[in-house]
Design a protein around this motif. Structure first.
Motif: not given
Length: 191
Positions: A79-85, A87-90, A127-129, A146-148
């Protein structure tokens, strides 16, 4: 709530409680990570002890599953998981999607035990999701670090899962007690 949904929700809640929650901007080493279902065992599908390619190395933070304080690493899936929270993306590569009955979930990254029950974590920030659907049609949960910073929406996020569970789209806002209250969260999963 049906028994399978109750078990999945309890596992997520238990794992999230195990890893704690921060609202103080604590250092990444003391910051907790959300978790998907599963326990402290690191020898099960979805766990990684090494990461050969750079995308998976980024997912694992360079950690091994048996590192002190590491509960679980989910970076060996497809799986690929794109997250935007906010202004942070991963982009997470190597995540895992699971579906049992009417419960659908996806996860990627490293779960850290901030309680010390699995050893004291002293490694790099990771990081985790994790996302999953709820009993309410079209609703889901999101738990991300994300980024702590901790971002989470525990059941109010709009969620669409494609037929066959091969992809999902989730949108919501981060809980008032998260590290970024009211931040918009968008997650796209491709299994």
């Amino acid at each position: 709530m049906n028994p399978s949904r109750l078990a999945a929700t309890a596992a997520l809640a238990c794992a999230f409680a195990l890893t704690g929650c921060s609202n103080s901007g604590a250092s990444p080493q003391s910051a907790a990570q959300p978790a998907r279902s599963g326990g402290p065992s690191s020898a099960h599908p979805g766990s990684s002890t090494t990461a050969a390619d750079p995308a998976r190395q980024d997912c694992t933070g360079g950690l091994a599953a048996n590192a002190p304080g590491v509960v679980r690493i989910t970076c060996d899936g497809s799986a690929t998981i794109h997250v935007r929270a906010g202004e942070v993306t991963k982009d997470f590569h190597g995540g895992a999607c699971q579906s049992v009955g009417d419960v659908w979930s996806a996860a990627a990254g490293v779960v850290i035990d901030s309680t010390g029950a699995h050893g004291t974590y002293t490694g790099p920030p990771v990081d985790s999701i994790v996302v999953n659907n709820t009993d309410t049609a079209g609703k889901g949960t999101v738990q991300a670090v994300l980024s702590g910073r901790h971002y989470y929406n525990l059941g109010d996020a709009a969620m669409t899962v494609a037929p066959g569970g091969k992809s999902a789209h989730i949108e919501g806002t981060s809980h008032p007690l998260s590290d970024a209250p009211g931040a918009k969260i968008t997650v796209d999963v491709t299994c």
